[in-house]
Design a protein around this motif. Structure first.
Motif, short mmCIF file in Angstrom:
data_model
loop_
_atom_site.label_atom_id
_atom_site.label_comp_id
_atom_site.label_asym_id
_atom_site.label_seq_id
_atom_site.Cartn_x
_atom_site.Cartn_y
_atom_site.Cartn_z
N VAL A 13 3.99 2.96 -13.24
CA VAL A 13 5.01 2.80 -12.41
C VAL A 13 5.83 4.21 -12.35
O VAL A 13 6.04 4.66 -11.31
CB VAL A 13 6.06 1.42 -12.89
N GLY A 14 6.10 4.70 -13.64
CA GLY A 14 6.88 6.09 -13.60
C GLY A 14 6.08 6.99 -12.88
O GLY A 14 6.88 7.72 -12.19
N ALA A 25 0.04 1.80 -10.02
CA ALA A 25 1.28 1.15 -10.05
C ALA A 25 1.28 -0.39 -9.33
O ALA A 25 1.87 -1.37 -10.19
CB ALA A 25 2.37 2.13 -9.59
N ALA A 26 0.61 -0.41 -7.96
CA ALA A 26 1.03 -1.84 -7.50
C ALA A 26 0.13 -2.86 -8.18
O ALA A 26 0.59 -3.86 -8.39
CB ALA A 26 0.47 -1.54 -6.16
N SER A 27 -0.69 -2.36 -8.83
CA SER A 27 -1.69 -3.47 -9.59
C SER A 27 -1.07 -3.66 -10.77
O SER A 27 -1.01 -5.13 -11.17
CB SER A 27 -3.31 -2.80 -10.03
N THR A 28 -0.47 -3.00 -11.43
CA THR A 28 0.32 -3.17 -12.67
C THR A 28 1.56 -4.06 -12.36
O THR A 28 1.86 -5.06 -13.12
CB THR A 28 1.13 -1.80 -13.25
N VAL A 29 2.13 -3.99 -11.10
CA VAL A 29 3.63 -4.53 -10.90
C VAL A 29 3.01 -6.02 -10.68
O VAL A 29 3.76 -6.89 -10.90
CB VAL A 29 4.27 -3.90 -9.85
N THR A 30 2.18 -6.16 -9.52
CA THR A 30 1.74 -7.56 -8.92
C THR A 30 0.71 -8.13 -9.93
O THR A 30 0.67 -9.47 -9.79
CB THR A 30 1.20 -7.19 -7.51
N GLY A 31 0.07 -7.39 -10.75
CA GLY A 31 -0.82 -8.37 -11.71
C GLY A 31 -2.23 -8.44 -10.74
O GLY A 31 -3.16 -9.16 -11.46
N ARG A 32 -2.23 -8.23 -9.56
CA ARG A 32 -3.31 -8.40 -8.80
C ARG A 32 -4.61 -7.25 -9.05
O ARG A 32 -4.32 -6.32 -9.27
CB ARG A 32 -2.99 -8.12 -7.31
N LEU A 33 -5.76 -7.56 -8.86
CA LEU A 33 -6.80 -6.45 -8.81
C LEU A 33 -6.93 -5.79 -9.96
O LEU A 33 -6.59 -4.59 -9.97
CB LEU A 33 -6.84 -5.82 -7.64
#
Ligand code: SF4
Ligand code: SF4
Lengths: 322, 311
Positions: free
Chosen positions: B60-61, B114-122
């Motif tokens: 994310v950073g 980052a998006a996958s990390t935050v949402t847990g998707r894909l």
């Protein structure tokens, strides 16, 4: 022949003169043109500055009184594409009195005494010429973009706004420039600059529009003494070599060409000069080098550094065996 | 040969035009680019070694940093609306062009990770994007050195051999700092080691650079740039020491060390930036080294490009 530093990639510059227009992809192109500015006959009238501003509609850039002799323009910039430098020296101009050293003479004090009769004896504005004239040296030189053979500004421009014309000159396409400012510190001569009100960069175009119409640039046209000569670069170089030889034979001290040599750090300038003193006296760099000469070395070092970073970080993440 | 100390100039005016870049934008960009690139690499390593508590915030950073750095870049343009002109051509002679393309590749990858990390998707796509971002990360961190070195600015150009190492070291300390700041203490081992690795690389390369540069190293020691460089050195050393000594157990010490490392990396970039500007503002740094070069060449018997009149 010029010896080149060992880490220089063997560039097209140096040995045979480079056909810059062809290298830029212009197939059938006119001969490369440029300026030969012979400062030994410049009278400091600034007709070039005015003609340039008028023809190119360059905006006014402040009216300042600098105290730098007659120079209130101060230097080249986004809104000054010709700049006449004025250097006042306590030396005689060339010719018969070149050997007399009067570095210690305070010209202003002497000038104040002029006409009072006190000046002529022992160390006035000396030496006095046989015809009674006094001699100081006043150097004037009309500076301009050098239209380098290897132009740093053009090399680093990320948008392609700066380009090489069919005449071998270097021009900014104003409808492309996004004002990133990279060209500004890349120029080894400090020529190109950003116009604050507009965000883009501006410099001499060598009157690209006039060239296209078969005319000479406005400054050269306006110069009353032909200190600024325009023409095919080859011809200008020959003419300049002849001129500097004549001056040197006549005993003019310090006469030398600047920027004429295709073996120099920028592959030679499209606009070169005859100077009467060291280049830095006129605010010119004594040995400019195009920054991209070292670019291959820079990329190599950056690649090794990147690999070092990746390897180092990977090593930091290894789990110790328990 | 004794280097000359006196030189002529035109009313003391600089020969070069100083960079028109704003310090906050461009030095900030150098720092954030390094932080992003370094974080992507550290995140991938942390993920590969099963330390997801460290990897996640770093991903994310990295994306946050690269987004901010792109914003800074665009903000600094004279014509921000023409930002996309950067992608009009691809020019190997322009580090800014190459950098634009590099960021065009890197930023979406960092974003996807980052998006996958935050949402847990894909999660698989996220992991693949994270790995790809980690491959480009070191280039993102080191190319900025070429960006500033490929100018006529004496202090930037003369450091061109060591600058990429300085910047990569600084990127490692920044990423380590972020890792220490945001990860649970039990998982911050890679960040602690990265701090030490980065500090050694950064300080060592900076020292080597200073020694090799000659006169143009002076602006790195004097004035505001000198203060920033000294502050950077102190912060980096203190941060590394804190991380190594107590970073494993004490969460608070780890966070403070992380903040010091981030500040140290930023100070270095602002210091290098300011030193370059100072070196362009003083004709001394342009004229004297060139004179020395000419004198050395004359001594070696080569002609001096017509700058000396023949006797
Ligand atoms: S003098 Fe400067 S602005 Fe002119 S062509 Fe050379 S590098 Fe470009
Ligand atoms: S400011 Fe304009 S001309 Fe200069 S490098 Fe950037 S895009 Fe090219």
């Amino acid at each position: 022949m010029q010896e080149r530093p060992v880490d220089a990639p063997t560039p097209t510059a140096g040995r045979a003169p480079l056909d810059v227009a062809a290298a830029a992809g212009h197939r059938a192109h006119p001969p490369r043109v440029g300026f030969f500015t012979d400062t030994s006959i410049c009278i400091g009238c600034k007709a070039c500055e005015v003609a340039c501003k008028e023809w190119n509609a360059v905006p006014e850039d402040g009216l300042e009184l600098t105290g730098m002799s007659y120079d209130n323009t101060q230097g080249l910039g986004a809104d000054s594409w010709r700049h006449v430098a004025f250097v006042e020296q306590k030396k005689s101009s060339g010719g018969a009195w070149a050997t007399v050293d009067h570095r210690g003479v305070d010209v202003f004090a002497e000038a104040a005494r002029l006409g009072t009769g006190a000046a002529t004896e022992g160390g006035g504005i000396a030496p006095v010429a046989p015809d009674g004239r006094t001699e100081l040296r006043w150097l004037m030189s009309s500076d301009v973009c050098k239209h380098c053979t290897r132009a740093g500004c053009l090399d680093v421009c990320p948008t392609g706004a700066l380009f090489r014309t069919e005449f071998g000159t270097v021009v900014v396409q104003q409808d492309v420039c996004n004002g990133c400012g990279y060209c500004v510190p890349a120029c080894p001569y400090g020529v190109i600059d950003q116009r604050k009100s507009d965000g883009r960069v501006w410099k001499c175009t060598l009157c690209y529009d006039r060239l296209g119409a078969g005319l000479e640039p406005a400054c050269a046209k306006a110069c009353p003494t032909d200190s600024i000569q325009f023409g095919p670069l080859d011809e200008l170089r020959e003419r300049a070599a002849e001129r500097v030889r004549r001056l040197q034979d006549a005993g003019v001290p310090g006469a030398r060409l600047y920027g004429h040599d295709p073996a120099d750090g920028v592959g030679g300038d499209g606009a070169f000069f005859l100077l009467l003193d060291e280049p830095e006296v006129y605010g010119l760099p004594p040995d400019p080098v195009v920054t991209t000469r070292d670019l291959p070395a820079m990329w190599r070092h950056a690649a090794v550094a990147a690999v070092t970073l990746a390897a180092g970080m990977a090593a930091c993440c290894v789990r110790r065996k328990r | 040969m004794v280097p000359p100390t006196e030189f002529a100039s035109y009313y003391g005016r600089p020969v070069l035009k100083k960079p028109v870049w704003r310090a906050l934008d461009i030095a900030g960009y150098l720092f954030l680019g390094g932080l992003a690139g370094g974080s992507s690499v550290l995140a991938a390593g942390a993920a590969a070694s099963g330390r997801h508590g460290l990897a996640r915030p770093l991903r994310v950073g990295a994306f946050t940093a690269i987004s901010l750095s792109l914003a800074a870049l665009v903000h600094d343009l004279g014509r921000p609306a023409r930002f996309l002109n950067m992608l009009r051509v691809m020019k190997p002679t322009s580090p800014m062009s190459m950098g634009s393309w590099l960021l065009t590749g890197y930023a979406p990858l960092a974003g996807a990770a980052a998006a996958s990390t935050v949402t847990g998707r894909l999660p698989r796509v996220g992991a693949a994007a994270g790995a790809a971002a980690a491959l480009l990360g070191p280039a993102v961190a080191s190319y900025t050195a070429v960006l500033i070195s490929d100018t006529a600015v004496p202090t930037w150009h003369d450091g061109h051999r060591e600058m990429p190492f300085v910047f990569c070291g600084s990127a490692a300390t920044a990423a380590a700092g972020l890792g220490l700041l945001v990860s649970p203490a039990g998982q911050n081992a890679p960040a602690r080691r990265a701090a030490a690795f980065g500090a050694v690389l950064e300080l060592g390369a900076t020292e080597l650079m200073r020694r090799r540069m000659g006169l143009s190293a002076e602006p790195l020691r004097t004035g505001r740039a000198g203060q920033l460089m000294r502050a950077s050195q102190i912060l980096t050393c203190a941060g590394t020491a804190g991380a190594l000594v107590a970073g494993r157990r004490a969460r608070g010490v780890a966070a403070a060390a992380g903040a010091a490392l981030l500040a140290g990396s930023a100070a270095l970039r602002f210091g290098v930036f300011q030193a370059g500007v100072s070196s362009a503002e003083d004709a001394k740094y342009t004229v004297l080294p060139q004179r020395e070069r000419l004198a050395a060449r004359a001594e070696a018997g080569a002609p001096t490009c017509g700058t000396k009149p023949p006797r």
